[in-house]
Write a protein that holds these residues in place. Structure first.
Motif, PDB file in Angstrom:
ATOM      1  N   ALA A 143     -23.294  66.620 -21.082  1.00 49.72           N
ATOM      2  CA  ALA A 143     -24.319  65.816 -19.937  1.00 49.72           C
ATOM      3  C   ALA A 143     -25.658  66.763 -20.156  1.00 49.72           C
ATOM      4  N   GLU A 144     -25.632  67.917 -20.090  1.00 49.96           N
ATOM      5  CA  GLU A 144     -26.912  68.638 -20.126  1.00 49.96           C
ATOM      6  C   GLU A 144     -27.822  68.185 -21.376  1.00 49.96           C
ATOM      7  N   ASP A 145     -27.268  68.001 -22.645  1.00 48.93           N
ATOM      8  CA  ASP A 145     -27.935  67.531 -23.948  1.00 48.93           C
ATOM      9  C   ASP A 145     -28.504  66.274 -23.585  1.00 48.93           C
ATOM     10  N   LEU A 146     -27.671  65.405 -22.948  1.00 43.91           N
ATOM     11  CA  LEU A 146     -28.272  64.045 -22.827  1.00 43.91           C
ATOM     12  C   LEU A 146     -29.250  64.072 -21.911  1.00 43.91           C
ATOM     13  N   SER A 147     -29.055  64.675 -20.853  1.00 45.91           N
ATOM     14  CA  SER A 147     -30.291  64.568 -19.995  1.00 45.91           C
ATOM     15  C   SER A 147     -31.336  65.332 -20.435  1.00 45.91           C
ATOM     16  N   ARG A 148     -31.291  66.038 -21.440  1.00 44.69           N
ATOM     17  CA  ARG A 148     -32.642  67.008 -22.008  1.00 44.69           C
ATOM     18  C   ARG A 148     -33.283  65.781 -22.824  1.00 44.69           C
ATOM     19  N   ILE A 149     -32.672  65.049 -23.479  1.00 44.76           N
ATOM     20  CA  ILE A 149     -33.064  64.002 -24.421  1.00 44.76           C
ATOM     21  C   ILE A 149     -33.516  62.857 -23.843  1.00 44.76           C
ATOM     22  N   MET A 150     -33.053  62.585 -22.508  1.00 45.55           N
ATOM     23  CA  MET A 150     -33.446  61.212 -21.821  1.00 45.55           C
ATOM     24  C   MET A 150     -34.577  60.979 -21.445  1.00 45.55           C
ATOM     25  N   SER A 151     -35.178  59.791 -21.765  1.00 47.04           N
ATOM     26  CA  SER A 151     -36.665  59.548 -21.425  1.00 47.04           C
ATOM     27  C   SER A 151     -36.723  59.332 -19.692  1.00 47.04           C
ATOM     28  N   LEU A 174     -29.702  58.637 -29.751  1.00 43.33           N
ATOM     29  CA  LEU A 174     -29.690  59.788 -29.530  1.00 43.33           C
ATOM     30  C   LEU A 174     -30.759  60.482 -30.728  1.00 43.33           C
ATOM     31  N   ASP A 175     -30.812  59.650 -31.813  1.00 41.68           N
ATOM     32  CA  ASP A 175     -31.630  60.180 -32.810  1.00 41.68           C
ATOM     33  C   ASP A 175     -32.090  59.047 -33.788  1.00 41.68           C
ATOM     34  N   GLY A 176     -33.397  59.070 -34.253  1.00 48.43           N
ATOM     35  CA  GLY A 176     -34.007  57.952 -34.857  1.00 48.43           C
ATOM     36  C   GLY A 176     -34.945  57.163 -33.987  1.00 48.43           C
ATOM     37  N   THR A 177     -35.599  55.946 -34.670  1.00 48.13           N
ATOM     38  CA  THR A 177     -36.456  55.342 -34.075  1.00 48.13           C
ATOM     39  C   THR A 177     -36.026  53.684 -34.138  1.00 48.13           C
ATOM     40  N   ILE A 178     -36.217  52.999 -33.116  1.00 47.96           N
ATOM     41  CA  ILE A 178     -35.893  51.809 -33.171  1.00 47.96           C
ATOM     42  C   ILE A 178     -36.998  50.625 -32.839  1.00 47.96           C
ATOM     43  N   ARG A 179     -36.862  49.316 -33.447  1.00 46.50           N
ATOM     44  CA  ARG A 179     -38.029  48.328 -32.894  1.00 46.50           C
ATOM     45  C   ARG A 179     -37.279  47.307 -31.980  1.00 46.50           C
ATOM     46  N   PRO A 221     -35.631  58.628 -29.279  1.00 41.68           N
ATOM     47  CA  PRO A 221     -34.347  59.078 -28.759  1.00 41.68           C
ATOM     48  C   PRO A 221     -34.519  59.299 -27.408  1.00 41.68           C
ATOM     49  N   GLY A 222     -33.368  59.024 -26.497  1.00 42.61           N
ATOM     50  CA  GLY A 222     -33.430  59.240 -25.063  1.00 42.61           C
ATOM     51  C   GLY A 222     -33.624  57.934 -24.557  1.00 42.61           C
ATOM     52  N   SER A 223     -33.822  56.796 -25.092  1.00 42.80           N
ATOM     53  CA  SER A 223     -34.058  55.239 -24.589  1.00 42.80           C
ATOM     54  C   SER A 223     -32.888  54.724 -24.325  1.00 42.80           C
ATOM     55  N   GLY A 280     -34.631  53.447 -39.410  1.00 43.86           N
ATOM     56  CA  GLY A 280     -34.250  54.535 -40.223  1.00 43.86           C
ATOM     57  C   GLY A 280     -32.739  55.040 -39.467  1.00 43.86           C
ATOM     58  N   GLU A 281     -32.488  56.201 -40.369  1.00 50.67           N
ATOM     59  CA  GLU A 281     -30.887  56.587 -40.085  1.00 50.67           C
ATOM     60  C   GLU A 281     -31.372  57.335 -38.807  1.00 50.67           C
ATOM     61  N   GLY A 282     -29.854  57.453 -37.872  1.00 54.77           N
ATOM     62  CA  GLY A 282     -29.989  57.982 -36.540  1.00 54.77           C
ATOM     63  C   GLY A 282     -28.597  57.923 -35.975  1.00 54.77           C
ATOM     64  N   GLN A 283     -28.399  58.017 -34.862  1.00 59.05           N
ATOM     65  CA  GLN A 283     -27.100  57.751 -33.895  1.00 59.05           C
ATOM     66  C   GLN A 283     -27.337  57.351 -32.687  1.00 59.05           C
ATOM     67  N   TYR A 284     -26.484  56.742 -31.897  1.00 60.77           N
ATOM     68  CA  TYR A 284     -26.493  56.291 -30.642  1.00 60.77           C
ATOM     69  C   TYR A 284     -25.232  56.121 -30.169  1.00 60.77           C
ATOM     70  N   LEU A 285     -25.038  56.195 -28.816  1.00 65.84           N
ATOM     71  CA  LEU A 285     -23.921  55.903 -27.892  1.00 65.84           C
ATOM     72  C   LEU A 285     -24.004  54.678 -27.497  1.00 65.84           C
ATOM     73  N   LYS A 286     -22.680  53.940 -27.435  1.00 61.83           N
ATOM     74  CA  LYS A 286     -22.579  52.686 -27.192  1.00 61.83           C
ATOM     75  C   LYS A 286     -21.648  52.689 -26.036  1.00 61.83           C
ATOM     76  N   LEU A 287     -21.856  52.042 -24.740  1.00 64.17           N
ATOM     77  CA  LEU A 287     -21.043  51.933 -23.489  1.00 64.17           C
ATOM     78  C   LEU A 287     -20.686  50.531 -23.231  1.00 64.17           C
ATOM     79  N   SER A 288     -19.403  50.252 -23.105  1.00 69.25           N
ATOM     80  CA  SER A 288     -19.035  48.686 -22.786  1.00 69.25           C
ATOM     81  C   SER A 288     -19.580  48.594 -21.174  1.00 69.25           C
TER      82      SER A 288
END
Length: 228
Positions: A5-13, A58-63, A81-83, A104-112
């Motif tokens: 949770a601390e990691d996620l909060s840190r990068i969250m916009s 979490l990582d990367g850029t999206i349009r 990241p953080g969006s 580009g390359e990256g990672q994201y979380l998916k929540l149903s």
């Protein structure tokens, strides 16, 4: 990637829908979310699809873009990241209003939607925070629409560059074609070329192999505030 949770909060916009959530709430979200990789060109959300999940970059850029009724693609934003993306359709059960493509390359979380509902039921106080954030977004959207109607192409382009830089693009760090920048600002490519050329000659911006780098922020701000 192992994230707490601390990691996620840190990068969250700071403008993200979940930015005001506490550690316990974010940890429960992480326990229910799936970690997904992405590569350049992957479409993470499709305009018109049913919105039954949201994603957290979490990582990367999206349009973020949409196709208007006349077939024209309109670029709405570039996100870092953080969006949090896709929450509108998830909350109202409607269709996606835009598509999201990985640059580009990256990672994201998916929540149903079911997992999101479980977190809300376990932490009912976050519902009020969600309502406040959605109200803030609506107010900002209304202000943007009204102000953009009152500005000519030069000030509108200046305001678009400012918005991109506020979203984390340094100077503007994202490599945008003039067509993409025109789609984002709602200005024709011809006007973009003409405006950027004039600004380049005046030393306001530098055009560097597809990049637009702002050299004089004070002048850009003056242009952005100049009424039509």
């Amino acid at each position: 990637m192992v994230m707490n949770a601390e990691d996620l909060s840190r990068i969250m916009s700071s403008s993200a829908l979940l930015s005001a959530w506490g550690a316990a709430e974010l940890q429960d979200l992480l326990a229910r979310a799936a970690l997904c990789p992405m590569k350049k060109g992957d479409v993470l959300l499709h305009q018109g699809d049913r919105g039954d999940y949201l994603i957290i970059l979490l990582d990367g850029t999206i349009r973020v873009s949409m196709v208007a009724s006349n077939g024209r693609e309109i670029i709405l934003d570039y996100l870092e990241p953080g969006s949090v993306i896709g929450e509108i359709a998830l909350l109202d059960g409607g269709e996606r209003t835009a598509s999201v493509t990985a640059l580009g390359e990256g990672q994201y979380l998916k929540l149903s939607s079911n997992a999101f509902r479980e977190v809300l039921e376990k932490h009912p106080s976050v519902a009020w925070r969600l309502l406040r954030e959605m109200a803030r977004r609506l107010r900002n959207a209304n202000n943007t629409i009204e102000s953009d109607r009152a500005y000519a192409s030069g000030p509108r382009l200046a305001r678009s560059l400012q918005r991109l830089m506020q979203n984390g693009a340094e100077g503007v760090a994202l490599k945008l074609s003039q067509s993409e920048l025109g789609a984002f600002a709602g200005i024709s490519r011809e006007n973009i070329n003409r405006q950027l050329g004039a600004w380049s000659d005046a030393g306001i911006v530098a055009l560097e192999q597809g990049r637009v780098r702002v050299l004089d922020m004070e002048v850009l701000e003056e242009i952005a505030m100049a009424a039509e």
